[in-house]
Write a protein that holds these residues in place. Structure first.
Motif, mmCIF file in Angstrom:
data_model
loop_
_atom_site.group_PDB
_atom_site.id
_atom_site.type_symbol
_atom_site.label_atom_id
_atom_site.label_comp_id
_atom_site.label_asym_id
_atom_site.label_seq_id
_atom_site.Cartn_x
_atom_site.Cartn_y
_atom_site.Cartn_z
ATOM 1 N N GLY A 42 0.790 -1.218 0.000
ATOM 2 C CA GLY A 42 0.000 0.000 0.000
ATOM 3 C C GLY A 42 0.828 1.276 0.000
ATOM 4 N N VAL A 43 2.155 1.162 -0.107
ATOM 5 C CA VAL A 43 3.024 2.338 -0.158
ATOM 6 C C VAL A 43 2.949 2.932 -1.563
ATOM 7 C CG1 VAL A 43 5.380 3.213 0.056
ATOM 8 C CG2 VAL A 43 4.575 1.415 1.598
ATOM 9 N N GLY A 44 2.675 4.227 -1.642
ATOM 10 C CA GLY A 44 2.601 4.911 -2.926
ATOM 11 C C GLY A 44 3.981 5.305 -3.430
ATOM 12 N N TRP A 45 4.207 5.098 -4.724
ATOM 13 C CA TRP A 45 5.470 5.439 -5.375
ATOM 14 C C TRP A 45 5.179 6.256 -6.622
ATOM 15 C CZ3 TRP A 45 10.226 3.974 -3.432
ATOM 16 C CH2 TRP A 45 10.210 3.009 -2.421
ATOM 17 N N MET A 46 5.989 7.284 -6.855
ATOM 18 C CA MET A 46 5.959 8.045 -8.100
ATOM 19 C C MET A 46 7.304 7.797 -8.774
ATOM 20 S SD MET A 46 4.101 11.593 -6.909
ATOM 21 C CE MET A 46 5.512 12.122 -5.964
#
Length: 141
Positions: A128-132
Motif C-alpha cells: 500500500g506504499v505509494g510510489w511516483m
C-alpha cells in the motif's frame, strides 16, 4: 537537516525488506528484532509472539535511507496522503522499477510522457506504499 521516511508494516516488515531488496536493489543497513533490544519493553507493550518481529530496520535505496518496523497499525498500515518519489536516469530503469513495484500492487497512473518528465507513473506496491516513478528530464538546450 534531512527528512527520512519511517514506514510501519503491521507485522510484514521483513517481507517488505525482501521485496524492496529484490524490486529496488535496496541494501539492508540495520535490523533489530524486538527480542534483540538491549532494554526490555514495558510489560504489556508488545503482543505475545512478537519477539521475532522487526523493532527497527534501515534500508538504503539509492542515496536515501528508509527506516521501517513492524509497528502495529491495527491491521491496516493506511499509507495515505504521501508517496515516495523514485527517480531513474533512464526509461529502461524506470520501466523496470515500475514493473517491480506494481507486482502485487495497483497502478494509479501508467508510465507515460509528461510535460516535466520523459516518463512518469504512479503505483501503490503490495504493502500500500505509494510510489511516483520518473525519469530525469534532459537538461534544457
Amino acid at each position: 537537516m534531512k527528512i527520512e521516511p519511517y514506514l510501519f508494516f503491521d507485522g510484514r516488515c521483513e517481507e517488505a525488506i525482501e521485496f524492496y531488496r529484490a524490486a529496488l536493489g535496496a541494501e539492508l543497513q540495520f535490523m533489530m528484532r524486538n527480542a534483540e533490544s538491549p532494554e526490555p519493553p514495558p510489560p504489556g507493550m508488545l503482543p505475545p509472539g512478537s519477539e521475532r518481529k522487526v523493532m527497527h530496520a534501515s534500508l538504503r535505496i539509492g542515496e536515501t535511507v528508509v527506516m521501517m518496523s513492524d509497528g502495529h497499525c491495527g491491521g491496516d498500515p493506511a499509507f495515505k496522503g504521501f508517496s515516495l518519489s523514485l527517480d531513474s536516469p533512464d526509461e529502461a530503469g524506470a520501466r523496470r522499477l515500475f514493473g517491480a513495484l506494481a507486482d502485487g500492487g495497483q497502478v494509479g497512473m501508467p508510465l507515460a510522457r509528461t510535460f516535466w518528465s520523459p516518463l512518469f507513473g504512479m503505483v501503490s506496491d503490495r504493502f500500500g506504499v505509494g510510489w511516483m516513478i520518473s525519469v530525469s528530464a534532459p537538461p534544457a538546450a
